[in-house]
Motif scaffolding. Structure first.
Motif, PDB file in Angstrom:
ATOM      1  N   GLY A   1       0.837  -1.190   0.000  1.00 50.56           N
ATOM      2  CA  GLY A   1       0.000   0.000   0.000  1.00 50.56           C
ATOM      3  C   GLY A   1       0.872   1.240   0.000  1.00 50.56           C
ATOM      4  N   SER A   2       1.518   1.494   1.120  1.00 54.23           N
ATOM      5  CA  SER A   2       2.545   2.529   1.228  1.00 54.23           C
ATOM      6  C   SER A   2       3.514   2.093   2.307  1.00 54.23           C
ATOM      7  CB  SER A   2       1.938   3.893   1.561  1.00 54.23           C
ATOM      8  OG  SER A   2       1.651   4.007   2.940  1.00 54.23           O
ATOM      9  N   LEU A   3       4.759   2.529   2.194  1.00 55.31           N
ATOM     10  CA  LEU A   3       5.755   2.159   3.199  1.00 55.31           C
ATOM     11  C   LEU A   3       5.380   2.726   4.559  1.00 55.31           C
ATOM     12  CD1 LEU A   3       9.188   2.530   1.350  1.00 55.31           C
ATOM     13  CD2 LEU A   3       7.956   0.444   1.924  1.00 55.31           C
ATOM     14  N   GLU A   4       4.864   3.955   4.580  1.00 56.53           N
ATOM     15  CA  GLU A   4       4.510   4.570   5.850  1.00 56.53           C
ATOM     16  C   GLU A   4       3.430   3.760   6.554  1.00 56.53           C
ATOM     17  OE1 GLU A   4       6.681   7.533   3.601  1.00 56.53           O
ATOM     18  OE2 GLU A   4       5.079   6.143   3.075  1.00 56.53           O
ATOM     19  N   ARG A   5       2.365   3.497   5.876  1.00 57.98           N
ATOM     20  CA  ARG A   5       1.254   2.764   6.484  1.00 57.98           C
ATOM     21  C   ARG A   5       1.687   1.344   6.870  1.00 57.98           C
ATOM     22  NH1 ARG A   5      -4.232   2.722   6.928  1.00 57.98           N
ATOM     23  NH2 ARG A   5      -5.324   0.756   6.633  1.00 57.98           N
ATOM     24  N   PHE A   6       2.424   0.683   5.980  1.00 58.61           N
ATOM     25  CA  PHE A   6       2.840  -0.692   6.248  1.00 58.61           C
ATOM     26  C   PHE A   6       3.759  -0.758   7.461  1.00 58.61           C
ATOM     27  CE2 PHE A   6       5.197  -4.666   5.332  1.00 58.61           C
ATOM     28  CZ  PHE A   6       4.109  -5.528   5.221  1.00 58.61           C
ATOM     29  N   ILE A   7       4.680   0.190   7.575  1.00 60.58           N
ATOM     30  CA  ILE A   7       5.567   0.202   8.738  1.00 60.58           C
ATOM     31  C   ILE A   7       4.777   0.495  10.006  1.00 60.58           C
ATOM     32  CG2 ILE A   7       7.468   1.478   9.831  1.00 60.58           C
ATOM     33  CD1 ILE A   7       8.757   1.672   7.045  1.00 60.58           C
ATOM     34  N   GLY A   8       3.778   1.379   9.917  1.00 61.68           N
ATOM     35  CA  GLY A   8       2.909   1.612  11.065  1.00 61.68           C
ATOM     36  C   GLY A   8       2.216   0.338  11.519  1.00 61.68           C
ATOM     37  N   VAL A   9       1.720  -0.435  10.546  1.00 61.93           N
ATOM     38  CA  VAL A   9       1.068  -1.712  10.864  1.00 61.93           C
ATOM     39  C   VAL A   9       2.084  -2.688  11.469  1.00 61.93           C
ATOM     40  CG1 VAL A   9      -0.149  -3.701   9.896  1.00 61.93           C
ATOM     41  CG2 VAL A   9      -0.713  -1.408   9.113  1.00 61.93           C
ATOM     42  N   LEU A  10       3.291  -2.739  10.895  1.00 59.37           N
ATOM     43  CA  LEU A  10       4.330  -3.626  11.426  1.00 59.37           C
ATOM     44  C   LEU A  10       4.667  -3.287  12.879  1.00 59.37           C
ATOM     45  CD1 LEU A  10       6.885  -3.895   8.480  1.00 59.37           C
ATOM     46  CD2 LEU A  10       5.538  -5.764   9.430  1.00 59.37           C
ATOM     47  N   ILE A  11       4.781  -2.008  13.179  1.00 63.56           N
ATOM     48  CA  ILE A  11       5.098  -1.594  14.549  1.00 63.56           C
ATOM     49  C   ILE A  11       4.034  -2.120  15.506  1.00 63.56           C
ATOM     50  CG2 ILE A  11       5.317   0.382  16.110  1.00 63.56           C
ATOM     51  CD1 ILE A  11       6.473   1.961  13.710  1.00 63.56           C
ATOM     52  N   GLU A  12       2.767  -1.980  15.134  1.00 61.34           N
ATOM     53  CA  GLU A  12       1.684  -2.413  16.023  1.00 61.34           C
ATOM     54  C   GLU A  12       1.561  -3.934  16.050  1.00 61.34           C
ATOM     55  OE1 GLU A  12      -1.929  -0.258  15.947  1.00 61.34           O
ATOM     56  OE2 GLU A  12      -0.923   1.694  15.914  1.00 61.34           O
TER      57      GLU A  12
END
Length: 642
Positions: free
Chosen positions: A520-531
């Motif tokens: 989707g986007s790196l920002e959103r995906f990394i946010g999901v990964l963090i959580e």
């Protein structure tokens, strides 16, 4: 009065007088045990409550307590009880706006001169319990719109008046419970006796009807369940979600930040966050290279005319930033990468022999989001899409979609996402392209999903105007769904840009274009990964893989040598050689969620080894520097699926 026939689906029909209620019908169609589990019914595809009057032959489907549909009704009804309680406690100081059920709860918007506080929540919940314990019925009244307007004008409820005026209907429905009457189309529970387990969660600001130029209201969020056990489980999950909040962890782990002077919704990656992002980007590029993709880089701006040709100014203009003049020509920041990839395509004459062309780019785009909608990494104004476009012949479409699915699920699995829901979105009411092309593309998407053996749901009419699509919603450790991956077939842009290739018959044909994003986007995906990982990332993409800790200053020089040797071996390592107690340094490393701690005392110094401690507290036997480096290399290979 004539009778009507009412039945359950695939059940026997009963005859009851016209104008009987749903409750009258269900009392004859269901056993006592079944009735106790039923909260509403579906009639003619519409969910209705027990007080709904039946005027014609009807087939009823019970809506059961504990189902998603049942919870939605319970929460909507609980929202009304909350509004009732707020009006009881604060009287004319409060004006009532809207209060729907939402995912996992409900909210109600209020206009009040004073802000609501946690102390108010306690009072409101107590009053809600008092109202619910009275077993009050929810009663529906259908009245003319003009009478409803007069009623709400007399009460000073301007928001209700505006809603009725916008409906432009002759009649509206009101629901009353106790002394509180509200504009509502329902459905609701029969009475308040089932409203037992609820909790108010938070308050936030909300513009009336989402318009920043309108009144700022206070939105009280809450949730409700049919029993206290389910409520407690949900509240525990919310607490766990707070602990995993990527905004808090992003700050604590020094991953990213924002700066109001730079602008909201624009991410500043800290060194550790940049390292995390680099690792993900490198993996993404390696995987795409192995799957025969070629990498592109494209500009961040383009002439405004490009966005006119692509249709983005017409369909997406409100999400684009204002144009800028360069050499007396208007340019705009890109909201999409697609037209640039088309530009690469059109830079040369294309033959059917070249296909498929698979081009990918980590392309940063810019889209306007309302300030109130911005949310850490999950909703930003500048973000990098893991974008790709495939240009192919019609006979290649199914195989290309299958290959995309293979790569997509492989990458998601390596990041720890093995649970997901898949949706196939079909032709909407307004669309471009021929029915024949739509049918062929939809069939190709469907066949690729079936060939891959994937379960999916059809989402009728939810395709984009230019083609059907597949959406994949991944689920994290808490069972929450996140929209990340999408595969879209496009008939629009190839036509708009007059894209062609020379076929085997030596005539020009129009290629098929597939838009595809896996993260989707790196920002959103990394946010999901963090959580998803609560910041404790797997070793292969952990920004820091190990931290070396000395027990006393006597080992400092040896630790410097270990640090240098492991760094040369490609291990992402830090050193903590401060004159602090070892337990303190271990605790700090654990809070930083570093996978390995390398502890060095006199024994390790003398033997040329390190003692390895995991972030969960487990200790491994001492090992040489080379052994530890090899262990990390092997674990990284396994994590990357090599």
């Amino acid at each position: 009065m004539s009778d009507i026939a009412v039945s359950l689906k695939d059940g026997e029909s009963i005859s009851i007088p016209a104008n009987s209620t749903v409750q009258d019908a269900l009392s004859q169609l269901l056993s006592n045990k079944q009735r106790k589990k039923t909260i509403a019914a579906i009639a003619g595809g519409i969910t209705v409550d027990f007080c709904t009057v039946l005027t014609e032959d009807t087939v009823l489907t019970p809506v059961l307590i504990g189902t998603d549909e049942g919870l939605e009704i319970l929460r909507h009804s609980t929202a009304h009880i909350m509004a009732h309680a707020v009006r009881d406690l604060y009287g004319e100081d409060v004006k009532v706006a809207i209060g729907p059920s939402i995912d996992n709860g409900f909210y109600y918007d209020f206009l009040r001169s004073e802000p609501f506080s946690p102390d108010d929540f306690e009072k409101i919940e107590a009053r809600m319990a008092e109202i619910a314990n009275q077993n009050l019925p929810f009663e529906r009244t259908d009245i003319s719109s003009s009478d409803a307007i007069k009623k709400f004008e007399a009460e000073g409820e301007k928001y209700k008046v505006e809603l009725i005026q916008d409906l432009e209907t002759e009649t509206v429905s009101l629901y009353g419970v106790g002394g509180f009457v509200d504009l509502c189309r329902g459905p609701h529970v029969a009475n308040t006796s089932v409203i037992k387990a609820f909790k108010l969660l938070r308050v936030a600001g909300a513009y009336w009807r989402g318009d920043e130029k309108r009144d700022v209201l206070q939105r009280i969020y809450g949730t409700a369940f049919f029993d206290a056990k389910a409520l407690k489980k949900h509240l525990n999950a919310l607490e766990e979600a707070k602990k995993r909040d990527h905004r808090r962890l992003g700050k604590e782990l020094n991953l990213f930040t924002t700066d109001d002077q730079i602008g909201p919704g624009l991410i500043l990656w800290q060194p550790k966050g940049a390292q995390l992002r680099r690792l993900i980007e490198d993996y993404w590029k390696d995987e795409h290279y192995c799957h025969s993709y070629e990498l592109l880089y494209t500009p961040h701006i383009a002439r405004q005319d490009l966005w006119k040709t692509s249709g983005h100014l017409d369909f997406y203009g409100e999400n684009m930033y204002s144009p800028m003049d360069i050499d007396d020509v208007s340019y705009q920041l890109k909201p999409m990468n697609c037209p640039f990839h088309i530009g690469v395509y059109k830079s040369d004459k294309r033959s059917y022999r070249e296909f498929p062309l698979r081009w990918c780019e980590l392309g940063t785009v810019y889209r306007y989001e309302r300030a109130g909608a911005l949310h850490g990494l999950l909703r930003v104004r500048g973000f990098t899409q893991d974008d790709a476009h495939i240009f192919c012949r019609p006979d290649q479409l199914e195989d290309e979609i299958f290959n995309i699915l293979e790569l997509n699920l492989h990458i998601l699995k390596n990041f720890g996402f093995a649970d997901y829901d898949i949706y196939l979105s079909t032709r909407p009411e307004k669309y471009v392209g021929s029915d024949e092309n739509w049918d062929a593309a939809t069939a190709a998407l469907k066949l690729a999903l079936e060939k891959k053996g994937l379960d999916y749901e059809v989402d009728p009419g939810e395709g984009v105007f230019y083609g059907p699509k597949i959406d994949i919603k991944i689920k994290d450790q808490l069972g929450r769904s996140w929209q990340c991956s999408t595969i879209q077939v496009d008939f629009n842009l190839p036509e708009r840009f007059e894209m062609t290739y020379v076929g085997s018959d030596n005539t020009e044909h129009q290629p098929i274009m597939i838009h595809r994003a896996l993260m989707g986007s790196l920002e959103r995906f990394i946010g999901v990964l963090i959580e998803h990982y609560a910041g404790a990332f797997p070793l292969w993409f952990a920004p820091v893989q190990a931290r070396i800790l000395n027990i006393t200053d006597d080992q400092a020089e040896y630790c410097e040598g270990v640090y240098s040797e492991l760094r040369k071996a490609g291990i992402r390592i830090e050193k903590d050689l401060r004159n602090e107690k070892l337990n303190y340094k271990i605790r700090e490393a654990q809070l930083a969620k570093i996978p390995y701690m390398l502890i060095v005392g006199d024994n390790e110094k003398e033997s040329g080894t390190v003692t390895v401690r995991l972030r969960d507290g487990k200790n491994l036997p001492p090992m040489s520097i080379a052994e530890f480096a090899q262990k990390v290399v092997e674990e990284v290979k396994e994590g990357r699926g090599i």
